[in-house]
Design a protein around this motif. Structure first.
Motif, PDB file in Angstrom:
ATOM      1  N   GLU A 173      19.837  50.324  80.448  1.00 53.45           N
ATOM      2  CA  GLU A 173      18.473  49.891  80.719  1.00 53.45           C
ATOM      3  C   GLU A 173      18.505  48.428  81.155  1.00 53.45           C
ATOM      4  O   GLU A 173      18.901  47.548  80.399  1.00 53.45           O
ATOM      5  N   PHE A 174      18.096  48.182  82.394  1.00 56.56           N
ATOM      6  CA  PHE A 174      18.048  46.812  82.895  1.00 56.56           C
ATOM      7  C   PHE A 174      16.680  46.182  82.660  1.00 56.56           C
ATOM      8  O   PHE A 174      16.566  44.976  82.482  1.00 56.56           O
ATOM      9  N   LYS A 175      15.650  47.015  82.688  1.00 58.38           N
ATOM     10  CA  LYS A 175      14.300  46.482  82.483  1.00 58.38           C
ATOM     11  C   LYS A 175      13.361  47.597  82.061  1.00 58.38           C
ATOM     12  O   LYS A 175      13.413  48.698  82.603  1.00 58.38           O
ATOM     13  N   LYS A 176      12.495  47.294  81.106  1.00 62.09           N
ATOM     14  CA  LYS A 176      11.381  48.170  80.764  1.00 62.09           C
ATOM     15  C   LYS A 176      10.270  47.270  80.257  1.00 62.09           C
ATOM     16  O   LYS A 176      10.338  46.743  79.147  1.00 62.09           O
ATOM     17  N   ARG A 177       9.274  47.077  81.092  1.00 68.91           N
ATOM     18  CA  ARG A 177       8.222  46.126  80.767  1.00 68.91           C
ATOM     19  C   ARG A 177       6.954  46.499  81.518  1.00 68.91           C
ATOM     20  O   ARG A 177       7.012  46.891  82.690  1.00 68.91           O
ATOM     21  N   ARG A 178       5.832  46.368  80.860  1.00 71.49           N
ATOM     22  CA  ARG A 178       4.553  46.644  81.506  1.00 71.49           C
ATOM     23  C   ARG A 178       4.312  45.643  82.634  1.00 71.49           C
ATOM     24  O   ARG A 178       4.626  44.459  82.520  1.00 71.49           O
TER      25      ARG A 178
END
Length: 332
Positions: free
Chosen positions: A311-316
């Protein structure tokens, strides 16, 4: 974990009620005090089980254009390319997956700017990516992660209602601009938002209820760190389904609790799979078995499971912000 803890983890993944004291309403439903619930949520955040409790908006209903994008990247350049992709403020998810197209991300582009295709082209040129996919959603059968089941095979009733797009007014955009991101873990979070907006709490709640009725606001709920919640396997299953069977198969897939998202998407010369089902389970074997069950039940042989390996990014996304325009200006 105790039974009470499991109940709390379940209810905070559901829809936070749009009332003055939403955590009191949830606490009463599981027989604890409001203070106990807030302290438990704070601990879940501190322990890295819960990312946040936050509003979840439909980007298309906000006027944004969005798509799933895949890049084919040499392994020795993957981190560099992933870092650049993640730097885009309107990329919300960015993962390495087990496929020659190995970098997958979701991109949303605000109105009154370049087209989504042009933005992807610029990103590909900047990173030296020659082979990429832009896969748009054609139909949605299910959307929403709720990790509250013992088996990915468990069934549930799902109904997705498509609402007509209606452009937001400026004061509605301002509400979205403020009521997004991590929600304050206080007794009256909407009162705090209303103060920031110079509104009465009741006025804000009524406006949010209207946005929800129109499909702009999907829900307000907890987002978990999947692995720390026990769901260590995540696979994007992709299926080649004839057009006349997509609706039947899509609705069937959406009925499994282990499927969080299910879409029909566009295809291309180098991509034949048109039905996507995101699967979550406690092991890869569980997801292989779920896919096999779907394959056998629906007579589908042309499919693949793309497991997430990093996972490199998980953001609203921060909607109606100037961040994207600044990023794009620096890119061009």
């Amino acid at each position: 974990m105790g039974n009470e803890f499991d109940k709390i983890l379940k209810i905070i993944q559901q829809d936070l009620p749009l009332v003055s004291r939403p955590f009191l309403t949830l606490a009463e439903s599981v027989g604890i005090t409001e203070s106990e619930l807030l302290k438990t949520i704070e601990k879940l955040v501190d322990d890295g089980v819960v990312r946040e409790i936050a509003p979840i908006y439909d980007s298309k209903m906000l006027g944004y254009d969005s798509a799933l994008v895949a890049f084919k990247v040499p392994q020795d350049k993957l981190q560099m390319v992933a870092d650049f992709v993640s730097s885009c403020p309107t990329v919300s998810h960015n993962y390495e997956r087990t496929h020659p197209f190995n970098l997958w991300f979701t991109l949303a582009v605000p109105p009154d700017t370049l087209s989504l295709e042009d933005v992807v082209r610029l990103m590909a040129e900047r990173t030296g990516t020659l082979d990429y996919l832009v896969l748009r959603a054609v139909r949605t059968f299910k959307i929403g992660v709720r990790l509250d089941y013992e088996s990915a095979h468990e069934k549930e009733s799902v109904g997705f209602t498509h609402k007509p797009y209606k452009p937001l007014k400026e004061h509605e955009k301002e509400v979205v601009r403020v009521v997004q991101g991590r929600m304050p873990l206080t007794e009256r979070p909407f009162f705090e938002y209303a103060q920031m907006l110079g509104m009465k709490e009741e006025e804000l709640l009524n406006l949010l209820k209207d946005l929800k009725e129109r499909g702009v606001l999907r829900r307000i709920s907890a987002v978990l760190y999947h692995r720390r919640a026990g769901f260590v396997a995540n696979a994007m299953s992709v299926w080649n389904v004839s057009e006349d069977r997509v609706e039947d198969v899509g609705n069937f897939m959406a009925g499994f609790k282990g499927v969080s998202h299910c879409y029909e998407r566009t295809t291309g010369e180098s991509w034949r799979y048109n039905l996507f089902a995101m699967m979550h389970g406690r092991s890869e074997e569980e997801l292989y078995n779920l896919a096999k069950h779907i394959s056998q039940e629906k007579g589908l042989d042309d499919y693949a499971l793309l497991f997430s390996t990093k996972e490199f990014k998980k953001r609203r996304i921060k909607y109606f912000s100037e961040d994207f325009k600044r990023w794009l200006k620096a890119l061009t």
